[in-house]
Design a protein around this motif. Structure first.
Motif, PDB file in Angstrom:
ATOM      1  N   ARG A   1       0.881  -1.170   0.000  1.00 30.38           N
ATOM      2  CA  ARG A   1       0.000   0.000   0.000  1.00 30.38           C
ATOM      3  C   ARG A   1       0.912   1.211   0.000  1.00 30.38           C
ATOM      4  O   ARG A   1       1.839   1.278   0.808  1.00 30.38           O
ATOM      5  CB  ARG A   1      -0.906  -0.006   1.222  1.00 30.38           C
ATOM      6  CG  ARG A   1      -1.970  -1.082   1.126  1.00 30.38           C
ATOM      7  CD  ARG A   1      -2.845  -1.119   2.375  1.00 30.38           C
ATOM      8  NE  ARG A   1      -4.056  -1.854   2.103  1.00 30.38           N
ATOM      9  CZ  ARG A   1      -5.239  -1.278   1.864  1.00 30.38           C
ATOM     10  NH1 ARG A   1      -5.371   0.021   1.895  1.00 30.38           N
ATOM     11  NH2 ARG A   1      -6.294  -2.026   1.611  1.00 30.38           N
ATOM     12  N   LEU A   2       0.662   2.136  -0.916  1.00 31.75           N
ATOM     13  CA  LEU A   2       1.595   3.238  -1.117  1.00 31.75           C
ATOM     14  C   LEU A   2       0.936   4.597  -0.910  1.00 31.75           C
ATOM     15  O   LEU A   2      -0.131   4.864  -1.461  1.00 31.75           O
ATOM     16  CB  LEU A   2       2.169   3.184  -2.532  1.00 31.75           C
ATOM     17  CG  LEU A   2       2.826   1.861  -2.941  1.00 31.75           C
ATOM     18  CD1 LEU A   2       3.196   1.889  -4.408  1.00 31.75           C
ATOM     19  CD2 LEU A   2       4.044   1.597  -2.077  1.00 31.75           C
ATOM     20  N   ALA A   3       1.622   5.445  -0.165  1.00 30.29           N
ATOM     21  CA  ALA A   3       1.158   6.812   0.048  1.00 30.29           C
ATOM     22  C   ALA A   3       1.803   7.719  -0.989  1.00 30.29           C
ATOM     23  O   ALA A   3       2.987   7.573  -1.312  1.00 30.29           O
ATOM     24  CB  ALA A   3       1.521   7.278   1.456  1.00 30.29           C
ATOM     25  N   LYS A   4       1.027   8.660  -1.493  1.00 29.32           N
ATOM     26  CA  LYS A   4       1.538   9.604  -2.487  1.00 29.32           C
ATOM     27  C   LYS A   4       2.721  10.393  -1.928  1.00 29.32           C
ATOM     28  O   LYS A   4       3.716  10.619  -2.620  1.00 29.32           O
ATOM     29  CB  LYS A   4       0.410  10.548  -2.931  1.00 29.32           C
ATOM     30  CG  LYS A   4       0.841  11.507  -4.033  1.00 29.32           C
ATOM     31  CD  LYS A   4      -0.327  12.278  -4.625  1.00 29.32           C
ATOM     32  CE  LYS A   4      -0.855  13.290  -3.664  1.00 29.32           C
ATOM     33  NZ  LYS A   4      -1.811  14.231  -4.288  1.00 29.32           N
TER      34      LYS A   4
ATOM     35  N   ASP B   1       4.962   9.482   0.264  1.00 31.23           N
ATOM     36  CA  ASP B   1       6.175   8.653   0.254  1.00 31.23           C
ATOM     37  C   ASP B   1       6.789   8.602  -1.140  1.00 31.23           C
ATOM     38  O   ASP B   1       8.012   8.639  -1.300  1.00 31.23           O
ATOM     39  CB  ASP B   1       5.876   7.234   0.741  1.00 31.23           C
ATOM     40  CG  ASP B   1       5.498   7.189   2.207  1.00 31.23           C
ATOM     41  OD1 ASP B   1       5.821   8.140   2.945  1.00 31.23           O
ATOM     42  OD2 ASP B   1       4.862   6.189   2.610  1.00 31.23           O
ATOM     43  N   HIS B   2       5.935   8.509  -2.147  1.00 30.60           N
ATOM     44  CA  HIS B   2       6.395   8.499  -3.536  1.00 30.60           C
ATOM     45  C   HIS B   2       7.080   9.829  -3.873  1.00 30.60           C
ATOM     46  O   HIS B   2       8.148   9.845  -4.487  1.00 30.60           O
ATOM     47  CB  HIS B   2       5.206   8.226  -4.456  1.00 30.60           C
ATOM     48  CG  HIS B   2       5.543   8.149  -5.909  1.00 30.60           C
ATOM     49  ND1 HIS B   2       6.489   7.281  -6.415  1.00 30.60           N
ATOM     50  CD2 HIS B   2       5.065   8.838  -6.985  1.00 30.60           C
ATOM     51  CE1 HIS B   2       6.568   7.445  -7.733  1.00 30.60           C
ATOM     52  NE2 HIS B   2       5.713   8.374  -8.091  1.00 30.60           N
TER      53      HIS B   2
ATOM     54  N   TYR C   1      -7.914   3.841  -3.973  1.00 32.28           N
ATOM     55  CA  TYR C   1      -7.383   4.759  -2.975  1.00 32.28           C
ATOM     56  C   TYR C   1      -8.166   4.586  -1.684  1.00 32.28           C
ATOM     57  O   TYR C   1      -9.398   4.625  -1.684  1.00 32.28           O
ATOM     58  CB  TYR C   1      -7.490   6.207  -3.460  1.00 32.28           C
ATOM     59  CG  TYR C   1      -6.913   7.197  -2.494  1.00 32.28           C
ATOM     60  CD1 TYR C   1      -5.543   7.305  -2.317  1.00 32.28           C
ATOM     61  CD2 TYR C   1      -7.739   8.024  -1.733  1.00 32.28           C
ATOM     62  CE1 TYR C   1      -4.998   8.204  -1.418  1.00 32.28           C
ATOM     63  CE2 TYR C   1      -7.206   8.931  -0.826  1.00 32.28           C
ATOM     64  CZ  TYR C   1      -5.834   9.005  -0.671  1.00 32.28           C
ATOM     65  OH  TYR C   1      -5.295   9.898   0.225  1.00 32.28           O
TER      66      TYR C   1
ATOM     67  N   GLU D   1      -6.786   5.645   5.139  1.00 28.53           N
ATOM     68  CA  GLU D   1      -5.354   5.381   5.355  1.00 28.53           C
ATOM     69  C   GLU D   1      -4.454   6.261   4.481  1.00 28.53           C
ATOM     70  O   GLU D   1      -3.238   6.243   4.629  1.00 28.53           O
ATOM     71  CB  GLU D   1      -5.043   3.907   5.077  1.00 28.53           C
ATOM     72  CG  GLU D   1      -5.764   2.931   5.978  1.00 28.53           C
ATOM     73  CD  GLU D   1      -5.270   3.001   7.415  1.00 28.53           C
ATOM     74  OE1 GLU D   1      -4.070   3.220   7.625  1.00 28.53           O
ATOM     75  OE2 GLU D   1      -6.116   2.837   8.321  1.00 28.53           O
ATOM     76  N   HIS D   2      -5.048   6.975   3.535  1.00 30.49           N
ATOM     77  CA  HIS D   2      -4.316   7.845   2.601  1.00 30.49           C
ATOM     78  C   HIS D   2      -3.256   7.073   1.815  1.00 30.49           C
ATOM     79  O   HIS D   2      -2.101   7.492   1.731  1.00 30.49           O
ATOM     80  CB  HIS D   2      -3.667   9.032   3.328  1.00 30.49           C
ATOM     81  CG  HIS D   2      -4.634   9.845   4.108  1.00 30.49           C
ATOM     82  ND1 HIS D   2      -5.578  10.651   3.510  1.00 30.49           N
ATOM     83  CD2 HIS D   2      -4.828   9.966   5.447  1.00 30.49           C
ATOM     84  CE1 HIS D   2      -6.314  11.225   4.436  1.00 30.49           C
ATOM     85  NE2 HIS D   2      -5.881  10.823   5.625  1.00 30.49           N
ATOM     86  N   ASN D   3      -3.677   5.940   1.239  1.00 30.03           N
ATOM     87  CA  ASN D   3      -2.735   5.196   0.415  1.00 30.03           C
ATOM     88  C   ASN D   3      -3.455   4.489  -0.730  1.00 30.03           C
ATOM     89  O   ASN D   3      -4.666   4.344  -0.735  1.00 30.03           O
ATOM     90  CB  ASN D   3      -1.913   4.215   1.249  1.00 30.03           C
ATOM     91  CG  ASN D   3      -2.748   3.197   1.991  1.00 30.03           C
ATOM     92  OD1 ASN D   3      -3.812   2.783   1.527  1.00 30.03           O
ATOM     93  ND2 ASN D   3      -2.281   2.776   3.143  1.00 30.03           N
ATOM     94  N   TYR D   4      -2.648   4.108  -1.706  1.00 36.17           N
ATOM     95  CA  TYR D   4      -3.135   3.399  -2.885  1.00 36.17           C
ATOM     96  C   TYR D   4      -2.799   1.925  -2.751  1.00 36.17           C
ATOM     97  O   TYR D   4      -1.794   1.553  -2.153  1.00 36.17           O
ATOM     98  CB  TYR D   4      -2.447   3.934  -4.148  1.00 36.17           C
ATOM     99  CG  TYR D   4      -2.838   5.341  -4.516  1.00 36.17           C
ATOM    100  CD1 TYR D   4      -3.879   5.579  -5.397  1.00 36.17           C
ATOM    101  CD2 TYR D   4      -2.156   6.427  -3.975  1.00 36.17           C
ATOM    102  CE1 TYR D   4      -4.238   6.871  -5.743  1.00 36.17           C
ATOM    103  CE2 TYR D   4      -2.507   7.717  -4.308  1.00 36.17           C
ATOM    104  CZ  TYR D   4      -3.546   7.940  -5.190  1.00 36.17           C
ATOM    105  OH  TYR D   4      -3.897   9.209  -5.526  1.00 36.17           O
ATOM    106  N   TYR D   5      -3.654   1.091  -3.354  1.00 36.57           N
ATOM    107  CA  TYR D   5      -3.399  -0.348  -3.367  1.00 36.57           C
ATOM    108  C   TYR D   5      -4.030  -0.936  -4.612  1.00 36.57           C
ATOM    109  O   TYR D   5      -4.917  -0.339  -5.236  1.00 36.57           O
ATOM    110  CB  TYR D   5      -3.945  -1.025  -2.111  1.00 36.57           C
ATOM    111  CG  TYR D   5      -5.449  -0.925  -1.955  1.00 36.57           C
ATOM    112  CD1 TYR D   5      -6.274  -1.955  -2.388  1.00 36.57           C
ATOM    113  CD2 TYR D   5      -6.036   0.205  -1.405  1.00 36.57           C
ATOM    114  CE1 TYR D   5      -7.656  -1.854  -2.267  1.00 36.57           C
ATOM    115  CE2 TYR D   5      -7.409   0.309  -1.273  1.00 36.57           C
ATOM    116  CZ  TYR D   5      -8.216  -0.717  -1.709  1.00 36.57           C
ATOM    117  OH  TYR D   5      -9.577  -0.617  -1.588  1.00 36.57           O
TER     118      TYR D   5
END
Length: 166
Positions: A28-31, A33-34, A67, A71-75
């Motif tokens: 799961r990725l947060a914008k 962090d990217h 989205y 949790e404010h993340n993508y998966y």
């Protein structure tokens, strides 16, 4: 080293492939962090995620980039495709119980099945599988056999016969 791209100089394709690889492995990725990792602004990060979403809808419509606002993340949502840890464990248990493969063929097959799971699911079932594999006793007559290749060849020959007769 020749050919290495620094994170700050990564182009859009490199960033997007990196994102896709992480998403495909269950991350799961947060914008944010990217953005931080690649030293890009919010709009560029958003475009990277949008490009992945468009790619999936054009070529892999069974998968969606979702989205999670909480949790404010993508998966990556596979819409039920793939293998659950329960399904994986059952398949491995059946393989082990059948004792139909030599250990040298069984271990890579088990590793390939486990690799299809998310990192968390892998972590959950690896201790169970490790224990089962440690106590696996292969049939003596299978020790030097390569059954996977033989089975595959058998089915290829059978298919060729069927196609020849049709």
């Amino acid at each position: 080293m020749k050919g290495l791209i620094t994170i700050e100089k990564a182009n859009a394709a490199t960033r997007q492939l990196y994102l896709y690889r992480l998403l495909a492995s269950g991350e799961r990725l947060a914008k944010k962090d990217h953005q931080d990792k690649f030293k890009i602004d919010a709009r560029t990060a958003q475009r990277d995620f949008a490009s992945i979403r468009n790619f999936l809808s054009d070529y892999f419509n069974k998968y969606n980039l979702e989205y999670d606002a909480k949790e404010h993340n993508y998966y990556l949502n596979s819409n039920g495709l793939g293998l659950s840890k329960a399904q994986c464990l059952v398949l491995i248990k059946v393989l082990l119980a059948s004792r139909s493969l030599a250990k040298k063929e069984l271990e890579p097959l088990v590793a390939s099945l486990v690799a299809l799971l998310t990192p968390q699911d892998q972590k959950d079932i690896k201790p169970i599988i490790r224990s089962e594999l440690a106590s696996y006793v292969e049939q003596k007559h299978l020790k030097d056999k390569q059954l996977l290749a033989a089975i595959y060849t058998f089915f290829q020959v059978n298919l060729a016969k069927r196609n020849y007769h049709n």
